[in-house]
Motif scaffolding. Structure first.
Motif, PDB file in Angstrom:
ATOM      1  N   ASP A 503       0.871  -1.173   0.000  1.00 14.11           N
ATOM      2  CA  ASP A 503       0.000   0.000   0.000  1.00 14.11           C
ATOM      3  C   ASP A 503       0.908   1.223   0.000  1.00 14.11           C
ATOM      4  O   ASP A 503       1.595   1.508   0.989  1.00 14.11           O
ATOM      5  N   PRO A 504       0.939   1.986  -1.114  1.00  6.88           N
ATOM      6  CA  PRO A 504       1.880   3.113  -1.190  1.00  6.88           C
ATOM      7  C   PRO A 504       1.540   4.245  -0.239  1.00  6.88           C
ATOM      8  O   PRO A 504       2.356   5.142  -0.029  1.00  6.88           O
ATOM      9  N   THR A 505       0.340   4.252   0.339  1.00  6.12           N
ATOM     10  CA  THR A 505      -0.056   5.354   1.227  1.00  6.12           C
ATOM     11  C   THR A 505       0.357   5.132   2.656  1.00  6.12           C
ATOM     12  O   THR A 505       0.181   6.012   3.502  1.00  6.12           O
ATOM     13  N   THR A 506       0.890   3.944   2.955  1.00  9.98           N
ATOM     14  CA  THR A 506       1.311   3.668   4.326  1.00  9.98           C
ATOM     15  C   THR A 506       2.827   3.679   4.401  1.00  9.98           C
ATOM     16  O   THR A 506       3.533   3.656   3.390  1.00  9.98           O
ATOM     17  N   SER A 507       3.317   3.680   5.639  1.00  6.66           N
ATOM     18  CA  SER A 507       4.766   3.654   5.844  1.00  6.66           C
ATOM     19  C   SER A 507       5.275   2.257   6.158  1.00  6.66           C
ATOM     20  O   SER A 507       6.477   2.057   6.301  1.00  6.66           O
ATOM     21  N   SER A 508       4.358   1.295   6.266  1.00  8.05           N
ATOM     22  CA  SER A 508       4.771  -0.065   6.619  1.00  8.05           C
ATOM     23  C   SER A 508       5.284  -0.795   5.388  1.00  8.05           C
ATOM     24  O   SER A 508       4.823  -0.567   4.258  1.00  8.05           O
ATOM     25  N   CYS A 509       6.274  -1.674   5.628  1.00  7.95           N
ATOM     26  CA  CYS A 509       6.892  -2.429   4.545  1.00  7.95           C
ATOM     27  C   CYS A 509       6.483  -3.901   4.664  1.00  7.95           C
ATOM     28  O   CYS A 509       6.541  -4.499   5.763  1.00  7.95           O
ATOM     29  N   ALA A 510       6.100  -4.477   3.544  1.00  9.12           N
ATOM     30  CA  ALA A 510       5.842  -5.913   3.519  1.00  9.12           C
ATOM     31  C   ALA A 510       7.150  -6.667   3.632  1.00  9.12           C
ATOM     32  O   ALA A 510       7.228  -7.736   4.245  1.00  9.12           O
ATOM     33  N   VAL A 511       8.166  -6.096   3.023  1.00 11.87           N
ATOM     34  CA  VAL A 511       9.502  -6.680   3.088  1.00 11.87           C
ATOM     35  C   VAL A 511      10.469  -5.539   3.369  1.00 11.87           C
ATOM     36  O   VAL A 511      10.406  -4.495   2.710  1.00 11.87           O
ATOM     37  N   LEU A 512      11.372  -5.674   4.308  1.00 10.90           N
ATOM     38  CA  LEU A 512      12.359  -4.643   4.639  1.00 10.90           C
ATOM     39  C   LEU A 512      13.725  -5.294   4.619  1.00 10.90           C
ATOM     40  O   LEU A 512      13.943  -6.325   5.263  1.00 10.90           O
ATOM     41  N   GLN A 513      14.636  -4.676   3.846  1.00  7.77           N
ATOM     42  CA  GLN A 513      15.939  -5.298   3.666  1.00  7.77           C
ATOM     43  C   GLN A 513      17.024  -4.218   3.684  1.00  7.77           C
ATOM     44  O   GLN A 513      16.886  -3.162   3.056  1.00  7.77           O
ATOM     45  N   ASN A 530       1.292 -12.625  -8.757  1.00  5.65           N
ATOM     46  CA  ASN A 530       0.255 -11.738  -9.314  1.00  5.65           C
ATOM     47  C   ASN A 530      -0.161 -10.666  -8.295  1.00  5.65           C
ATOM     48  O   ASN A 530      -1.338 -10.384  -8.111  1.00  5.65           O
ATOM     49  N   THR A 531       0.866 -10.073  -7.656  1.00  9.25           N
ATOM     50  CA  THR A 531       0.605  -9.067  -6.609  1.00  9.25           C
ATOM     51  C   THR A 531       1.385  -7.794  -6.959  1.00  9.25           C
ATOM     52  O   THR A 531       2.534  -7.850  -7.384  1.00  9.25           O
ATOM     53  N   VAL A 532       0.727  -6.609  -6.742  1.00  9.84           N
ATOM     54  CA  VAL A 532       1.378  -5.312  -6.995  1.00  9.84           C
ATOM     55  C   VAL A 532       2.190  -4.913  -5.777  1.00  9.84           C
ATOM     56  O   VAL A 532       1.658  -4.829  -4.660  1.00  9.84           O
ATOM     57  N   TYR A 533       3.469  -4.659  -5.999  1.00  4.06           N
ATOM     58  CA  TYR A 533       4.366  -4.182  -4.941  1.00  4.06           C
ATOM     59  C   TYR A 533       4.899  -2.791  -5.323  1.00  4.06           C
ATOM     60  O   TYR A 533       5.055  -2.463  -6.509  1.00  4.06           O
ATOM     61  N   TYR A 534       5.215  -2.009  -4.259  1.00  2.64           N
ATOM     62  CA  TYR A 534       5.740  -0.659  -4.458  1.00  2.64           C
ATOM     63  C   TYR A 534       7.124  -0.593  -3.825  1.00  2.64           C
ATOM     64  O   TYR A 534       7.255  -0.446  -2.596  1.00  2.64           O
ATOM     65  N   PRO A 535       8.165  -0.687  -4.642  1.00  2.00           N
ATOM     66  CA  PRO A 535       9.527  -0.658  -4.082  1.00  2.00           C
ATOM     67  C   PRO A 535       9.928   0.761  -3.652  1.00  2.00           C
ATOM     68  O   PRO A 535       9.720   1.725  -4.386  1.00  2.00           O
ATOM     69  N   VAL A 536      10.520   0.912  -2.494  1.00  3.26           N
ATOM     70  CA  VAL A 536      11.094   2.164  -1.989  1.00  3.26           C
ATOM     71  C   VAL A 536      12.524   1.870  -1.579  1.00  3.26           C
ATOM     72  O   VAL A 536      12.765   0.949  -0.795  1.00  3.26           O
ATOM     73  N   ILE A 537      13.463   2.650  -2.127  1.00  2.46           N
ATOM     74  CA  ILE A 537      14.874   2.451  -1.811  1.00  2.46           C
ATOM     75  C   ILE A 537      15.413   3.745  -1.203  1.00  2.46           C
ATOM     76  O   ILE A 537      15.328   4.818  -1.818  1.00  2.46           O
ATOM     77  N   LEU A 538      15.945   3.637  -0.007  1.00  2.00           N
ATOM     78  CA  LEU A 538      16.474   4.783   0.715  1.00  2.00           C
ATOM     79  C   LEU A 538      17.956   4.583   0.970  1.00  2.00           C
ATOM     80  O   LEU A 538      18.420   3.456   1.140  1.00  2.00           O
TER      81      LEU A 538
END
Length: 593
Positions: A503-513, A530-538
Motif C-alpha cells: 500500500d503506497p499510502t502507508t509507511s509499513s513495509c511488507a519486506v524490509l531489507q 500476481n501481486t502489486v508491490y511498491y519498491p522504496v529504496i532509501l
C-alpha cells in the motif's frame, strides 16, 4: 572777445529815388581766408562767432542796391586771449585739509572736457610739483589732504574741446602747519572671541614718505601704555589682532609714521570680542552599528562662562570625499544615521556650537555590517518532502524584491545548480521528492531593491531520492531492483534500505531489507504471485535518510495450478486420454508463461 566779434555801422542814405540800399555785404578776412555774409538794409550790427583767440581779423562792409555794390569801409582787430577759470574759493579744515571750488567755465563756442588742478610749492614755477588731478567737467571743487607743513599754491585750468587748455586761474595759497594728518576711515570688525580686524584707507603724502603704521590696543582707555602694539608696513591697510581675551572691550588708535614726522592720532575705536566657543569636543562617543544604520551617543559639553552655553551639536557623517552634516539641539545626545551602505567605512565627527561659534570636534570610525541573513529559518521533513520556512526579512531602508532558494551540489561553490525565485510575500517553500536526485546544499537569500542580495542563510542538507532506480518482476515470487550509487558530499553513506510496500499510502513495509554499499542491486524473493508491490529504496547517510523515491509499482507473475485434478474415473483408454490432455495443457501454459 576771445571767440566773437560784434560790429556795428551807420546806415548809408541819400541817392535818387530807386537807388535806396537793399542790403549790406559783410566780409570777415583772416590771412588769405575770406567769408562774406549778406544782411538786410535794416540790420546795422552783426556778430562773427567761433573765432580763434588771439588772432588778427579784418571786417569789410559795403552797401548794395538794385544797381550793384558800392565801396567798402573796414576795421582791423585782434581777438582776446581765452579767459581763465574764475571765482576760486578755499574752505580750510584744520590742520591740513582744504576744499577748493570755482565757477563753471563758459565761453561761447567752447566745450570743457576736463578741469586740471595744479599744486606748486614755488609760485614762480611753471610746472606742477605734484601730479595734476584731472576732474570731469561737472566737478567744480576738489579736496586735498595729507599735506605736510608748508605753503602750497593751487591753480585750476580748463581744457576745452575746441581750443585746448585755457590760461591758468589765479593762484590760491594753502598754508599747512603741524604734523601730518591722521589716518582716515579707521574701523574695527570683531572676528571671534580672540581676534579683531582693523582696516583703514591707504595713506599718502604729497610730500614726504610713509614709513609704516602703529596700532595701539588697550583694555583701559585711561592707561598710558598699550596692551598690544601692532607695527605695520607703509602699504598695509588692515591688521588682525589675535590672542585677545573673550568678551573683552579693546580700545584702538592708529598713527602713520612718515619721513616728515608722526601723524596725528586717530580717534579711538572700541570693540568687544565675542564670547568663547566651546573649548572641548563631545566625549564618550559610542555607536550601535547595523548594516544600514548607525546610532551614536555622546556626553553633553558643559562649562564656559555665562552666555557661552552649548545651543546645538553639529554631526557630520563622512564617507570618502562625501560629507553630510546635521544640526541637533543641545538637549539631544543621540542620533541615528539611516540609509547607510552595508560593509562600508564611515567616520562620524561631532562638535558643540554656541552663539559664538563652533568648538573642536571628536570623532569615531566604524564599518557597517553586512546585510543580515534571514532569521527564524526552520526546516522540517517527512519521508517525501522538506518544508523550509523563515521570518519576514526586515532591515531599515531595505525593500525585499524576492527570495532566492539556491541548490548547490558543492557546498563551497558560489554558483547555484538550481534556483527557485519566490515573491516577497511567500515565507516558506516545499522541496518534494520530484525535485531531483542526490544531495543538495540549500540556502535562502533575500534580494533587496536598495542593496542587492543579502547574506544567505547557513546551508542545510537536502537528501533527494536515489537516482536510477529500476525494478522488474522476475517470476511469480521475485522482483529484482537496481539503482545508481548515492554520492554523499561532506558526509558518509552507511547503507541502503529497501522496502516493498503493498500500500503506497502507508509507511509499513511488507519486506524490509538492508544492503551495504557498494552493492546497488537486490532481488526480493518469496513474494506472492500476481501481486502489486511498491519498491522504496532509501540511502542512510551521516545526514539521515534520503527522501523516498517517486512511487513505482511492479506486479509479480501469476502461478500455474498448484494441485492436479482429483477423482479421475473411467476406462483405461479414457484415463490415458485425460492424462495426455492434461500434459498438453500444462505445456501450453508453460509456453505462454
Amino acid at each position: 572777445s576771445s571767440t566773437q566779434a560784434t560790429v556795428t555801422w551807420s546806415a548809408v542814405t541819400g541817392g535818387s529815388p530807386g537807388e535806396e540800399v537793399t542790403e549790406y555785404n559783410l566780409c570777415l578776412i583772416q590771412g588769405s581766408d575770406e567769408v562774406c555774409t549778406l544782411v538786410p538794409a535794416d540790420t546795422l550790427s552783426y556778430t562773427f562767432e567761433n573765432l580763434n583767440p588771439e588772432t588778427e581779423y579784418t571786417v569789410r562792409i559795403s552797401a548794395i542796391n538794385a544797381f550793384g555794390e558800392g565801396p567798402y569801409s573796414g576795421v582791423d582787430f585782434t581777438t582776446a586771449p581765452l579767459p581763465s577759470v574764475s571765482d576760486l574759493e578755499v574752505i580750510s579744515t584744520p590742520p591740513s585739509t582744504f576744499t577748493v571750488s570755482w565757477s563753471e567755465y563758459f565761453i561761447p563756442g567752447a566745450t570743457v572736457q576736463y578741469y586740471y588742478v595744479c599744486i606748486r610749492t614755488d609760485p614762480a614755477s611753471v610746472t606742477c610739483d605734484y601730479s595734476e588731478v584731472t576732474l570731469d567737467p561737472s566737478v567744480l571743487s576738489y579736496t586735498i589732504s595729507n599735506l605736510p607743513s608748508g605753503d602750497y599754491y593751487l591753480t585750476v585750468i580748463a581744457d576745452t574741446v575746441e581750443y585746448g587748455r585755457v590760461p591758468e586761474s589765479g593762484t590760491v595759497t594753502l598754508s599747512v602747519s603741524g604734523p601730518p594728518p591722521a589716518v582716515e576711515n579707521f574701523s574695527a570688525t570683531v572676528v571671534s572671541s580672540s581676534s579683531i580686524l582693523y582696516t583703514w584707507d591707504p595713506y599718502t603724502l604729497l610730500e614726504g614718505e610713509v614709513l609704516g603704521f602703529d596700532i595701539c590696543l588697550k583694555k583701559d582707555l585711561s592707561q598710558s601704555g598699550c596692551d598690544i602694539l601692532g607695527n605695520l608696513g607703509p602699504t598695509d591697510t588692515s591688521y588682525t589682532a589675535t590672542g585677545l581675551d573673550s568678551s573683552t572691550v579693546y580700545y584702538a588708535t592708529i598713527v602713520a609714521q612718515t619721513s616728515v614726522g608722526t601723524s596725528l592720532v586717530s580717534d579711538s575705536l572700541s570693540a568687544t570680542t565675542l564670547g568663547g566657543v566651546p573649548t572641548t569636543p563631545p566625549a564618550n562617543i559610542n555607536g550601535e552599528i547595523s548594516s544600514t544604520q548607525a546610532t551614536v551617543t555622546w556626553s553633553a559639553v558643559t562649562g564656559g562662562s555665562p552666555g557661552e552655553e552649548v545651543t546645538e551639536y553639529n554631526l557630520c557623517l563622512i564617507q570618502g570625499s562625501d560629507e553630510v552634516c546635521t544640526l541637533v539641539s543641545a538637549d539631544i545626545l543621540s542620533y541615528t544615521f539611516e540609509n547607510l551602505n552595508p560593509e562600508t567605512e564611515y567616520t562620524i565627527r561631532i562638535s558643540a556650537i554656541n552663539v559664538f561659534g563652533e568648538g573642536p570636534y571628536s570623532g569615531v570610525d566604524f564599518t557597517t555590517a553586512a546585510l543580515p541573513s534571514l532569521s527564524g529559518v526552520r526546516v522540517s521533513s517527512s519521508s517525501t518532502s522538506y518544508e523550509i520556512s523563515w521570518n519576514e526579512y526586515v532591515v531599515p531602508g531595505a525593500t525585499v524584491e524576492y527570495y532566492i532558494v539556491c541548490f548547490r551540489r558543492d557546498q563551497s561553490s558560489t554558483e547555484c545548480d538550481k534556483t527557485v525565485i519566490l515573491p516577497p510575500s511567500q515565507l516558506s517553500y516545499t522541496i518534494s521528492n520530484d525535485l531531483g536526485f542526490g544531495q543538495y546544499f540549500v540556502t535562502v537569500s533575500p534580494q533587496t531593491t536598495e542593496y542587492g542580495i543579502a547574506t544567505p542563510t547557513d546551508s542545510f542538507t537536502v537528501l533527494c531520492p536515489i537516482d536510477g532506480i529500476y525494478c522488474s518482476a522476475q517470476s511469480s515470487s521475485e522482483i529484482s531492483c537496481s539503482w545508481d550509487e548515492y554520492v554523499v558530499t561532506d558526509g558518509t553513506l552507511s547503507s541502503y534500505t529497501l522496502c516493498l510496500k503493498v500500500d503506497p499510502t502507508t509507511s509499513s513495509c511488507a519486506v524490509l531489507q538492508g544492503i551495504s554499499p557498494p552493492t546497488t542491486n537486490y532481488t526480493f524473493t518469496g513474494l506472492d504471485s500476481n501481486t502489486v508491490y511498491y519498491p522504496v529504496i532509501l540511502a542512510l547517510t551521516s545526514f539521515g535518510f534520503t527522501l523516498e523515491n517517486v512511487p513505482i509499482n511492479v506486479t509479480t507473475f501469476g502461478d500455474v495450478p498448484t494441485t492436479p485434478p482429483a477423482n479421475i474415473n473411467g476406462e483405461v483408454f479414457q484415463v490415458l486420454r485425460l492424462q495426455l490432455l492434461g500434459q498438453l495443457l500444462q505445456e501450453d501454459l508453460l509456453e505462454k508463461k
